[in-house]
Every structure is written in structure tokens, then in C-alpha cells.
Motif scaffolding. Structure first.
Motif, PDB file in Angstrom:
ATOM      1  N   LEU A   1       0.690  -1.141   0.024  1.00 10.55           N
ATOM      2  CA  LEU A   1      -0.125  -0.048  -0.015  1.00 10.55           C
ATOM      3  C   LEU A   1       0.981   1.203   0.146  1.00 10.55           C
ATOM      4  O   LEU A   1       0.524   2.282  -0.749  1.00 10.55           O
ATOM      5  CB  LEU A   1      -0.888   0.109   1.270  1.00 10.55           C
ATOM      6  N   ILE A   2       1.835   1.231   0.655  1.00  9.11           N
ATOM      7  CA  ILE A   2       2.998   2.374   0.907  1.00  9.11           C
ATOM      8  C   ILE A   2       3.479   2.547  -0.460  1.00  9.11           C
ATOM      9  O   ILE A   2       3.612   3.959  -0.942  1.00  9.11           O
ATOM     10  CB  ILE A   2       3.893   2.136   2.023  1.00  9.11           C
ATOM     11  N   GLY A   3       3.733   1.603  -1.064  1.00 10.99           N
ATOM     12  CA  GLY A   3       4.298   1.578  -2.510  1.00 10.99           C
ATOM     13  C   GLY A   3       3.584   2.321  -3.342  1.00 10.99           C
ATOM     14  O   GLY A   3       3.890   3.397  -4.353  1.00 10.99           O
ATOM     15  N   ILE A   4       2.208   1.978  -3.455  1.00 11.87           N
ATOM     16  CA  ILE A   4       1.070   2.502  -4.100  1.00 11.87           C
ATOM     17  C   ILE A   4       0.888   3.940  -3.912  1.00 11.87           C
ATOM     18  O   ILE A   4       0.779   4.881  -4.910  1.00 11.87           O
ATOM     19  CB  ILE A   4      -0.160   1.540  -3.962  1.00 11.87           C
ATOM     20  N   SER A   5       0.997   4.289  -2.664  1.00 10.67           N
ATOM     21  CA  SER A   5       0.716   5.914  -2.441  1.00 10.67           C
ATOM     22  C   SER A   5       2.060   6.506  -2.862  1.00 10.67           C
ATOM     23  O   SER A   5       1.779   7.938  -2.933  1.00 10.67           O
ATOM     24  CB  SER A   5       0.708   6.051  -0.777  1.00 10.67           C
ATOM     25  N   LYS A   6       3.019   5.983  -3.217  1.00  8.14           N
ATOM     26  CA  LYS A   6       4.211   7.027  -3.984  1.00  8.14           C
ATOM     27  C   LYS A   6       4.068   7.092  -5.204  1.00  8.14           C
ATOM     28  O   LYS A   6       4.746   8.037  -6.176  1.00  8.14           O
ATOM     29  CB  LYS A   6       5.466   6.123  -3.668  1.00  8.14           C
ATOM     30  N   THR A   7       3.310   6.531  -5.879  1.00 11.32           N
ATOM     31  CA  THR A   7       2.884   6.842  -7.364  1.00 11.32           C
ATOM     32  C   THR A   7       1.357   7.064  -7.544  1.00 11.32           C
ATOM     33  O   THR A   7       0.908   7.217  -8.820  1.00 11.32           O
ATOM     34  CB  THR A   7       3.123   5.482  -8.249  1.00 11.32           C
ATOM     35  N   ALA A   8       0.469   7.216  -6.419  1.00 16.67           N
ATOM     36  CA  ALA A   8      -0.826   7.612  -6.729  1.00 16.67           C
ATOM     37  C   ALA A   8      -1.067   8.645  -5.433  1.00 16.67           C
ATOM     38  O   ALA A   8      -0.644   8.592  -4.583  1.00 16.67           O
ATOM     39  CB  ALA A   8      -2.030   6.473  -6.276  1.00 16.67           C
ATOM     40  N   PRO A   9      -1.915   9.643  -5.969  1.00 20.96           N
ATOM     41  CA  PRO A   9      -2.226  10.491  -4.866  1.00 20.96           C
ATOM     42  C   PRO A   9      -3.207  10.212  -3.744  1.00 20.96           C
ATOM     43  O   PRO A   9      -4.371  10.567  -3.634  1.00 20.96           O
ATOM     44  CB  PRO A   9      -2.911  11.697  -5.622  1.00 20.96           C
ATOM     45  N   VAL A  10      -2.834   9.130  -2.725  1.00 16.99           N
ATOM     46  CA  VAL A  10      -3.788   8.530  -1.900  1.00 16.99           C
ATOM     47  C   VAL A  10      -2.778   8.527  -0.591  1.00 16.99           C
ATOM     48  O   VAL A  10      -1.661   8.552  -0.598  1.00 16.99           O
ATOM     49  CB  VAL A  10      -4.209   7.272  -2.119  1.00 16.99           C
ATOM     50  N   ARG A  11      -3.343   8.574   0.474  1.00 17.31           N
ATOM     51  CA  ARG A  11      -2.832   8.372   1.875  1.00 17.31           C
ATOM     52  C   ARG A  11      -2.958   7.198   2.747  1.00 17.31           C
ATOM     53  O   ARG A  11      -4.013   6.557   2.577  1.00 17.31           O
ATOM     54  CB  ARG A  11      -3.449   9.618   2.818  1.00 17.31           C
ATOM     55  N   VAL A  12      -1.853   6.745   2.961  1.00 20.45           N
ATOM     56  CA  VAL A  12      -1.843   5.170   3.652  1.00 20.45           C
ATOM     57  C   VAL A  12      -1.745   5.503   5.048  1.00 20.45           C
ATOM     58  O   VAL A  12      -0.696   5.971   5.602  1.00 20.45           O
ATOM     59  CB  VAL A  12      -0.803   4.482   3.344  1.00 20.45           C
ATOM     60  N   LEU A  13      -2.663   5.132   6.129  1.00 18.40           N
ATOM     61  CA  LEU A  13      -2.568   5.075   7.429  1.00 18.40           C
ATOM     62  C   LEU A  13      -2.320   3.922   8.030  1.00 18.40           C
ATOM     63  O   LEU A  13      -3.354   2.753   7.714  1.00 18.40           O
ATOM     64  CB  LEU A  13      -3.966   5.844   7.968  1.00 18.40           C
ATOM     65  N   CYS A  14      -1.445   3.623   9.044  1.00 20.23           N
ATOM     66  CA  CYS A  14      -1.273   2.623   9.574  1.00 20.23           C
ATOM     67  C   CYS A  14      -2.242   2.061  11.156  1.00 20.23           C
ATOM     68  O   CYS A  14      -2.117   3.086  11.705  1.00 20.23           O
ATOM     69  CB  CYS A  14       0.295   2.306  10.010  1.00 20.23           C
ATOM     70  N   GLY A  15      -3.037   1.165  10.750  1.00 18.68           N
ATOM     71  CA  GLY A  15      -3.947   0.942  11.901  1.00 18.68           C
ATOM     72  C   GLY A  15      -3.271  -0.034  13.083  1.00 18.68           C
ATOM     73  O   GLY A  15      -4.249  -0.549  13.536  1.00 18.68           O
ATOM     74  N   ASN A  16      -2.121  -0.485  12.765  1.00 21.70           N
ATOM     75  CA  ASN A  16      -1.679  -1.514  13.657  1.00 21.70           C
ATOM     76  C   ASN A  16      -0.495  -0.875  14.565  1.00 21.70           C
ATOM     77  O   ASN A  16       0.562  -0.413  14.079  1.00 21.70           O
ATOM     78  CB  ASN A  16      -1.179  -2.644  12.937  1.00 21.70           C
ATOM     79  N   ASP A  17      -0.595  -0.674  15.841  1.00 18.35           N
ATOM     80  CA  ASP A  17       0.429  -0.091  16.662  1.00 18.35           C
ATOM     81  C   ASP A  17       1.738  -0.684  16.591  1.00 18.35           C
ATOM     82  O   ASP A  17       2.912   0.195  16.457  1.00 18.35           O
ATOM     83  CB  ASP A  17      -0.096  -0.004  18.136  1.00 18.35           C
TER      84      ASP A  17
END
Length: 309
Positions: A184-200
Motif C-alpha cells: 500500500l505504501i508503495g502505491i501511495s508513492k505513485t498515486a495521490p492517496v494516503r496510507v494510514l497504519c492501523g496496527n500499533d
């Protein structure tokens, strides 16, 4: 119903969002509004960048949609930081209705799980989200909410297709699978989306890899810890990151001893938050373990507060 506002110009999630608990009135299934506002004041005073309401930590499924919408509206007015509202529902129409209400209240965005309890194949999950975004994204940003521990997962291929469609603002991933999250983080580097981690336990690693932020259950009880860890990551202070991440893992191991989110609620109660009773009766063994946890948590918190300054 309030008139939803256009989605343009909403603040984008960044940093630490507290996944708040939801205090309940005693002997009932209604939100304790006064205590809930105290929760919001508590986490914002602890330095969080935003709050996420009625997620899994907030036990959303215990409350009627009208109750959830009513509090989201109050919180959006009260809160000094952006608010994300989970509008997940077992039906499509229920989720859209709550999203419409939340948008009209001025939230920064809404989160939506796939339909829960009943099982749906990947194509139905895709269809659900595409239709949801078609109706809701004109009012407010829409964030996917992946939490396969409790409901249907969003397969990574479907998540990528949706995130690249331009209809979604991002995703909160609570799956705890690093390979999934790093993709997901890799996708966010080429698409205008935010990745939020929900696992502490994965939060620091995710932020270091480029996640925009986290939605943290621990931040509902120890916001200063998660905020200090986030600051250390941003400052590239490796020794501080290692020390604070170890503290997060210590607490996470204790929380894993209890049904979610019993441990977080007990930790918040130990800090003076009125939480209400657990949703279901607990076994004598669980109650004994909670007594041990309270003693441990108070001593642990004293040390952590000093380390976070």
C-alpha cells in the motif's frame, strides 16, 4: 439531515490520529456523551493530529446509526483537530446514510469497511466500494478501512485497483500484515492517496517507509507515547524510536491478553476516563488479569511519561 459540503479543501490525514474508545452509559447501549467529549479533550491535549471515531476500538457496532451520527456532529464542532468518522454498516444504504450525515457535520473524511459479518467475494467487495465512492466522494473524502480480523478483507489487488481509481482519498490498514501494508505504501508513492497504519506495533516501521500517518488505538489511552514515537520517526532519532517502540510493544502485548478493546478501555480508565462497563461480562480469569494489568500499567505509565517529555 444536514446538507453535505463538497469534498474539496478537506484537511488530509497526517501524523497521529487517535482511534478513540466510546464510553457507554451504565446499563444501556447509548453513548455517554459527556464522557466521550472528555475522551476527545484528553487525546487532543496529548498532542494527536486528529481523531477517528467509531472504529473497532470505538466498538461502533454496539450503537445505533442515529446515535453515531449525533455524536459525530457534536465532535466535529468540539474538536480542535480533524475528525475521521467510521461509517461502516452491515448494509450499503446504512453506510451511505451515515456518510451523508457525517459529511454534513464537516468531518475531514469517512472510513468504510467492507460489509461485515456475512462473507462476500472480492468482486462484491470491489462493487460495494465503487458504488459507495460514487455516492459519497462528492461530499467528503472516502478512506478504505481494511481490518480482516473482524470482517471481510480487501484483497490487495482490489485495494490497489480502488486506490488507483481516483475515487478514494486513501486507506486505513489494520491487518497487521507488513507485506500488505508495504505494498500500500508503495502505491501511495505513485498515486495521490494516503496510507494510514492501523496496527500499533507496525506504526514506526510504516512511518519510516512513507505512510502518511497512523490511526492508533493505543493513542486513545497513551496519546503522548504514540505522538512522541511519531516525532522521533520524523526527526530520524533512531535511539529514541527504538526505546519508544519497545514501550508500544510492551503495552500491545498486554492488550493482546484481553478481548479487543477491553485493555485499551481499562488503560483509559486508569487515567481517569469514565469508560462505562465492558460490552459483555468478563470471566473471573480475565478480571484477575485486568487487576494485574492495572497495577502494571500505572507503574509503566509513570516511566513512559518521563521518557516522552
Amino acid at each position: 439531515m444536514k446538507i453535505p459540503r463538497p469534498a474539496d479543501g478537506k484537511p488530509v490525514p497526517q501524523g497521529v490520529y487517535a482511534a478513540t474508545i466510546t464510553p457507554r452509559r451504565e446499563r444501556g447501549v447509548e453513548v455517554d456523551l459527556g464522557a466521550m467529549l472528555e475522551v476527545i479533550d484528553f487525546v487532543t491535549s496529548g498532542g494527536v493530529d486528529g481523531v477517528a471515531l467509531f472504529g473497532s476500538t470505538g466498538e461502533f457496532l454496539h450503537f445505533a446509526p442515529e446515535e453515531r451520527s449525533r455524536f459525530v456532529a457534536l465532535a466535529a464542532k468540539r474538536c480542535r483537530v480533524p475528525v475521521l468518522a467510521n461509517v461502516s454498516h452491515s448494509t450499503f444504504d446504512g453506510a451511505v446514510a451515515m456518510a451523508e450525515e457525517a459529511a454534513g457535520s464537516g468531518v475531514a473524511g469517512v472510513m468504510a469497511m467492507p460489509p461485515y459479518f456475512f462473507r462476500y467475494e472480492a468482486d462484491s467487495v470491489r462493487a460495494f466500494f465503487l458504488e459507495f465512492a460514487a455516492q459519497v466522494s462528492k461530499w467528503t473524502p472516502v478512506y478504505l478501512y481494511n481490518i480482516p480480523l473482524f470482517t471481510n478483507s480487501i484483497p490487495i489487488q482490489v485495494a490497489e485497483e480502488l486506490l488507483r481509481s481516483g475515487a478514494f482519498a486513501g486507506i486505513k490498514d489494520s491487518g497487521g500484515d507488513w507485506d500488505y501494508l508495504s505494498t500500500l505504501i508503495g502505491i501511495s508513492k505513485t498515486a495521490p492517496v494516503r496510507v494510514l497504519c492501523g496496527n500499533d506495533p507496525l506504526m514506526a516501521r510504516a512511518r519510516q517507509a512513507g505512510a502518511a500517518g497512523c490511526v492508533s488505538g493505543i493513542a486513545s489511552a497513551a496519546p503522548e507515547l504514540i505522538c512522541a514515537l511519531d516525532r522521533a520517526v520524523v526527526a530520524n532519532d533512531a535511539p529514541k524510536v527504538a526505546k519508544l517502540e519497545a514501550r508500544v510493544n510492551e503495552l500491545a502485548r498486554w492488550l493482546a491478553c484481553f478481548p479487543i478493546p477491553v485493555g485499551v478501555r481499562e488503560a483509559a480508565a486508569a487515567r481517569g476516563i469514565k469508560t462505562g462497563s465492558p460490552a459483555v461480562p468478563l470471566s473471573p480469569e480475565c478480571k484477575l488479569k485486568l487487576d494485574q494489568f492495572r497495577i502494571w500499567f500505572r507503574a509503566w505509565l509513570h516511566e513512559v511519561e518521563n521518557e516522552c517529555r
